[in-house]
Structure formats: structure tokens, C-alpha cells
Design a protein around this motif. Structure first.
Motif, mmCIF file in Angstrom:
data_model
loop_
_atom_site.group_PDB
_atom_site.id
_atom_site.type_symbol
_atom_site.label_atom_id
_atom_site.label_comp_id
_atom_site.label_asym_id
_atom_site.label_seq_id
_atom_site.Cartn_x
_atom_site.Cartn_y
_atom_site.Cartn_z
ATOM 1 N N SER A 108 7.349 133.028 22.061
ATOM 2 C CA SER A 108 7.995 132.618 20.808
ATOM 3 C C SER A 108 8.420 131.156 20.892
ATOM 4 O O SER A 108 8.260 130.396 19.926
ATOM 5 N N ALA A 109 8.957 130.733 22.053
ATOM 6 C CA ALA A 109 9.316 129.324 22.237
ATOM 7 C C ALA A 109 8.071 128.438 22.160
ATOM 8 O O ALA A 109 8.116 127.322 21.620
ATOM 9 N N PHE A 110 6.964 128.956 22.679
ATOM 10 C CA PHE A 110 5.713 128.191 22.635
ATOM 11 C C PHE A 110 5.235 127.991 21.203
ATOM 12 O O PHE A 110 4.940 126.868 20.784
ATOM 13 N N PHE A 111 5.158 129.058 20.436
ATOM 14 C CA PHE A 111 4.612 128.954 19.080
ATOM 15 C C PHE A 111 5.566 128.241 18.126
ATOM 16 O O PHE A 111 5.125 127.658 17.131
ATOM 17 N N LEU A 112 6.869 128.274 18.429
ATOM 18 C CA LEU A 112 7.835 127.538 17.611
ATOM 19 C C LEU A 112 7.971 126.092 18.067
ATOM 20 O O LEU A 112 8.754 125.335 17.491
ATOM 21 N N ARG A 113 7.234 125.735 19.137
ATOM 22 C CA ARG A 113 7.277 124.383 19.708
ATOM 23 C C ARG A 113 8.710 124.010 20.127
ATOM 24 O O ARG A 113 9.144 122.867 19.949
ATOM 25 N N ALA A 114 9.419 124.964 20.692
ATOM 26 C CA ALA A 114 10.796 124.713 21.122
ATOM 27 C C ALA A 114 10.853 123.823 22.358
ATOM 28 O O ALA A 114 11.936 123.420 22.772
ATOM 29 N N TYR A 115 9.697 123.500 22.922
ATOM 30 C CA TYR A 115 9.650 122.684 24.138
ATOM 31 C C TYR A 115 9.598 121.185 23.865
ATOM 32 O O TYR A 115 9.624 120.377 24.789
ATOM 33 N N ARG A 116 9.494 120.798 22.592
ATOM 34 C CA ARG A 116 9.310 119.380 22.316
ATOM 35 C C ARG A 116 10.591 118.601 22.623
ATOM 36 O O ARG A 116 11.687 119.177 22.663
ATOM 37 N N PRO A 117 10.461 117.269 22.840
ATOM 38 C CA PRO A 117 11.606 116.453 23.255
ATOM 39 C C PRO A 117 12.805 116.648 22.341
ATOM 40 O O PRO A 117 12.631 116.792 21.123
ATOM 41 N N PRO A 118 14.007 116.721 22.927
ATOM 42 C CA PRO A 118 14.351 116.454 24.340
ATOM 43 C C PRO A 118 14.447 117.728 25.194
ATOM 44 O O PRO A 118 15.207 117.739 26.176
ATOM 45 N N ARG A 119 13.734 118.761 24.865
ATOM 46 C CA ARG A 119 13.919 120.063 25.509
ATOM 47 C C ARG A 119 12.803 120.395 26.508
ATOM 48 O O ARG A 119 12.561 121.562 26.793
ATOM 49 N N GLU A 120 12.133 119.378 27.040
ATOM 50 C CA GLU A 120 11.053 119.648 27.992
ATOM 51 C C GLU A 120 11.549 120.398 29.228
ATOM 52 O O GLU A 120 10.902 121.339 29.700
ATOM 53 N N LEU A 121 12.702 119.979 29.752
ATOM 54 C CA LEU A 121 13.209 120.614 30.975
ATOM 55 C C LEU A 121 13.738 122.021 30.701
ATOM 56 O O LEU A 121 13.781 122.845 31.622
ATOM 57 N N THR A 122 14.121 122.304 29.482
ATOM 58 C CA THR A 122 14.501 123.678 29.125
ATOM 59 C C THR A 122 13.288 124.596 29.286
ATOM 60 O O THR A 122 13.394 125.703 29.818
ATOM 61 N N TRP A 123 12.134 124.121 28.836
ATOM 62 C CA TRP A 123 10.890 124.899 28.986
ATOM 63 C C TRP A 123 10.528 125.058 30.464
ATOM 64 O O TRP A 123 10.178 126.151 30.914
ATOM 65 N N VAL A 124 10.612 123.963 31.227
ATOM 66 C CA VAL A 124 10.230 124.005 32.638
ATOM 67 C C VAL A 124 11.138 124.963 33.413
ATOM 68 O O VAL A 124 10.668 125.775 34.230
ATOM 69 N N SER A 125 12.438 124.899 33.151
ATOM 70 C CA SER A 125 13.356 125.819 33.840
ATOM 71 C C SER A 125 13.079 127.263 33.429
ATOM 72 O O SER A 125 13.159 128.186 34.255
ATOM 73 N N GLY A 126 12.733 127.489 32.163
ATOM 74 C CA GLY A 126 12.375 128.836 31.719
ATOM 75 C C GLY A 126 11.106 129.334 32.387
ATOM 76 O O GLY A 126 10.989 130.517 32.720
ATOM 77 N N PHE A 127 10.151 128.428 32.610
ATOM 78 C CA PHE A 127 8.914 128.796 33.310
ATOM 79 C C PHE A 127 9.227 129.261 34.733
ATOM 80 O O PHE A 127 8.680 130.275 35.196
ATOM 81 N N PHE A 128 10.095 128.542 35.420
ATOM 82 C CA PHE A 128 10.456 128.949 36.787
ATOM 83 C C PHE A 128 11.222 130.272 36.790
ATOM 84 O O PHE A 128 11.090 131.072 37.723
ATOM 85 N N LEU A 129 12.001 130.518 35.746
ATOM 86 C CA LEU A 129 12.683 131.810 35.650
ATOM 87 C C LEU A 129 11.673 132.946 35.507
ATOM 88 O O LEU A 129 11.852 134.023 36.086
ATOM 89 N N LEU A 130 10.604 132.717 34.741
ATOM 90 C CA LEU A 130 9.552 133.731 34.626
ATOM 91 C C LEU A 130 8.949 134.035 35.995
ATOM 92 O O LEU A 130 8.791 135.206 36.367
ATOM 93 N N LEU A 131 8.630 132.998 36.761
ATOM 94 C CA LEU A 131 8.073 133.200 38.097
ATOM 95 C C LEU A 131 9.048 133.965 38.990
ATOM 96 O O LEU A 131 8.645 134.858 39.756
ATOM 97 N N LEU A 132 10.318 133.641 38.888
ATOM 98 C CA LEU A 132 11.325 134.315 39.719
ATOM 99 C C LEU A 132 11.433 135.794 39.373
ATOM 100 O O LEU A 132 11.529 136.649 40.268
ATOM 101 N N PHE A 133 11.386 136.115 38.087
ATOM 102 C CA PHE A 133 11.504 137.529 37.711
ATOM 103 C C PHE A 133 10.228 138.304 38.041
ATOM 104 O O PHE A 133 10.295 139.504 38.321
ATOM 105 N N LEU A 134 9.091 137.643 38.025
ATOM 106 C CA LEU A 134 7.881 138.294 38.516
ATOM 107 C C LEU A 134 8.002 138.571 40.014
ATOM 108 O O LEU A 134 7.570 139.628 40.500
ATOM 109 N N ALA A 135 8.615 137.635 40.733
ATOM 110 C CA ALA A 135 8.856 137.852 42.167
ATOM 111 C C ALA A 135 9.859 138.981 42.388
ATOM 112 O O ALA A 135 9.726 139.773 43.325
#
Length: 357
Positions: A108-135
């Protein structure tokens, strides 16, 4: 009574400055529009994570992280401890629902483009959270030490071993040896209850701080005429969703309690139809159907490298989508995202429709 209440309130205010936090919540605004529904998945993920923490702590009171005691402690918990079956079922079902909610939140964040500036690091931190929960899911799956989890872990770590250059060393490090054993169980236990929670709390804190500081983004092209306060309006709506999901989880646990399974036998042959948890099956099925060789190279190795490259590019999407940074829609990026969703759905479905492949 009123005097005591005022004294306690004054004490807490002088120590924690609660009024400042409440004022921030009232001043912080959340946009309301036709896509606002997707905003609530972030809070839902946080609620499910807290539910995981609480039920996980209760499970630790009875769990024994050893080959001889792991499965027996789960059997005892499920059959002898009052409401033990419920706590374990809530923990297991919530883990699956949480990862599903994270996928929904991410797309949903992807299709709403919620990652656009200045929220790039919000997306990156969310990506790492996905990896952590998969782990979290992968490490917790082995802990009951039953037949299904044992052989699924073996299959999963065999895939890691295929990675060029570092695969064999990575597999040995993960397993604590050449095969799934008691050392593996111990490593997965401490990874699940200590290492991953510590890292997750750090990155989750950063993610929440970024969301609160930068606010919630508005979709490109959507004109917002109405906003609601984060506290109490948005929080109350969020909490209502939490209660609905909690009720659904309780209902599922009553009618479909999580099973115990047979104790793992390392010397038994791998049963037919062994597969990982559903959130890994799209990769698992891809590796099963990919040709053995592609242009004289091993197909499985190429598929794994493609997954790694794809994950890396997915993390960098805020920096690659230049049109979104200029507040312009990106049809090509949307098509790519749609194809990824279809691919994951199709491959996951094939795993269960084609179980013995």
C-alpha cells in the motif's frame, strides 16, 4: 480522592511531560481521503508485534530449548497448562497475520508512493523490518522441533547453501554445523528471543520516529480537504481495528488451534510435500520450477541471485522513482509493482495447488 488523583497527575507530568506528548498528538494531523484506509495497517502491525511480545514471554515460561525437551515442553504447554493452547495458538496465528499485514502495509505504501522525499528512510527502515519479521518466522518455525518444522528448516538452509561464494559458510554458520541439530535449535532460539527483538526494537523505533516526525504522506494527485487529529481521533479508529483483529484471532484460535505435530526424527527420510511457511512459498516454488540450467549456468543459483538483486532494488525504489520525487505519477513503476503482486500470489497458490511437485 480528587486530591490524590491531582497529586499523581502532577507527579507524572513533572517527570514525563505527558502534556507535551498529548499536545503533539492533537496538533499532528492525518489526511482523510478515499485511500485513508491503508494508513491503519501501520498501527495494526505495531499492535500485532506487541501481541507477539506478550504471548512470546508467556511461552518462555514453559519452553525448553533442547532437542530432548523442546517438543515435550510444547506438548505439556498445550495439554497441561491452563490456556496454554490458547497462548501458543495466538502467538502462532498472530505471527502469520503480522507478516501478511506487513506485506499489505508495504505494497500500500508502494502504490501510494509514500516513499517519496522526504520519506525515503521511512521506506528503507520498513524494508528492514520486513526482513527481520521474515527472520522471526523462519527461526521460530523450528522451535517446536516437530517433523514439519525440522525438514522445512533443512530445505530452507539448503537453499542458503546454494548462494555463490558465501553459501556454504553461511549455511554452516546458521546451522551451527553441517546439518540441522541441537546446535541449530539453540542458535535459532537465541536469535528468536534475544538478537532479533533487540535489532527490531531499534529499527522500529527509528521507523516510528520518522513517521511521527515527517507525518503521513498524501497520494500523488489527491487533494485533501479534511484532516483529523492524530490523538484522539486517528488513534481511536486505529484501536477499533485492533479490537476487531484481536476478536478474529481469538475466533480462529478457538476453532483452529495450532497443532503440535510429531516430534522430529533427524534420521527419518524427508516426507513428501514438505514446504516452508506460506510467506516463503513464492520463492520455494520458483526454485522448484526453474530449469536446471540456463545458458550453461545453474538455474537455482540464478534464481537466488535474482531474488537478492530484486530485494536490493526494491529497497532502493525511493531513489529510483524519479517521477514520484517530482510529484508525478509513474505508470511503469505501478505496473512493475502490480506484476510483483501477481507473481507472489500465483507462485504461492501453485505451492498449495501443486503440493507434491
Amino acid at each position: 480522592m480528587g486530591r490524590w488523583k491531582k497529586a499523581v497527575g502532577d507527579y507524572l507530568e513533572s517527570r514525563f511531560k505527558l502534556s507535551a506528548a498529548l499536545d503533539f498528538g492533537r496538533k499532528k494531523k492525518v489526511p482523510e481521503h478515499k485511500h485513508s484506509f491503508w494508513y491503519y495497517f501501520g498501527g495494526l502491525c505495531l499492535f500485532l508485534f506487541l501481541l507477539q511480545v506478550v504471548t512470546g514471554i508467556l511461552l518462555l515460561l514453559y519452553y525448553t530449548p533442547s532437542v530432548d525437551g523442546a517438543h515435550e515442553s510444547i506438548v505439556f504447554l498445550m495439554s497441561q497448562v491452563k490456556f496454554g493452547w490458547l497462548i501458543r495458538s495466538v502467538h502462532s496465528w498472530t505471527a502469520n497475520i503480522l507478516i501478511g499485514a506487513i506485506f499489505v502495509h508495504m505494497f500500500s505504501a508502494f502504490f501510494l508512493r509514500a516513499y517519496r522525499p522526504p520519506r525515503e528512510l521511512t521506506w528503507v527502515s520498513g524494508f528492514f523490518l520486513l526482513l527481520l519479521f521474515l527472520a522471526f518466522g523462519f527461526s521460530g518455525y523450528l522451535l517446536p522441533w516437530n517433523e514439519l518444522s525440522f525438514f522445512a528448516t533443512r530445505v530452507g538452509t539448503d537453499i542458503v547453501g546454494v548462494i555463490p561464494l558465501i553459501g556454504r559458510a553461511a549455511k554452516t554458520f546458521i546451522l551451527g554445523g553441517p546439518e540441522v541439530s541441537g546446535a541449530t535449535l539453540t542458535r535459532f532460539f537465541w536469535l528468536h528471543v534475544a538478537v532479533l527483538p533487540a535489532i527490531t526494537l531499534l529499527i522500529m523505533g527509528i521507523h516510528i520516529l520518522l513517521v511521527q516526525t515527517l507525518g503521513i504522506s498524501k497520494p500523488i494527485g489527491v487533494r485533501v480537504s479534511k484532516e483529523i487529529s492524530f490523538f484522539p481521533n486517528f488513534i481511536l479508529k486505529d484501536a477499533l481495528g485492533w479490537l476487531v483483529v484481536l476478536g478474529a484471532i481469538g475466533t480462529i484460535c478457538v476453532f483452529l488451534p495450532w497443532g503440535v505435530g510429531l516430534k522430529a526424527d533427524p534420521f527419518a527420510p524427508t516426507p513428501l510435500g514438505i514446504k516452508p511457511e506460506w510467506y516463503f512459498t513464492f520463492m520455494f516454488t520458483t526454485l522448484k520450477i526453474v530449469p536446471a540450467h540456463i545458458f550453461s549456468l545453474e538455474g537455482e543459483v540464478l534464481a537466488i541471485l535474482a531474488f537478492i538483486l530484486g530485494a536490493f532494488l526494491w529497497m532502493l525504489i525511493p531513489f529510483l522513482d524519479r517521477r514520484a520525487a517530482r510529484e508525478q505519477k509513474s505508470p511503469a513503476i505501478s505496473i512493475i509493482g502490480f506484476l510483483i503482486v501477481v507473481y507472489i500470489a500465483v507462485m504461492t497458490s501453485l505451492t498449495y495447488l501443486w503440493p507434491n511437485r
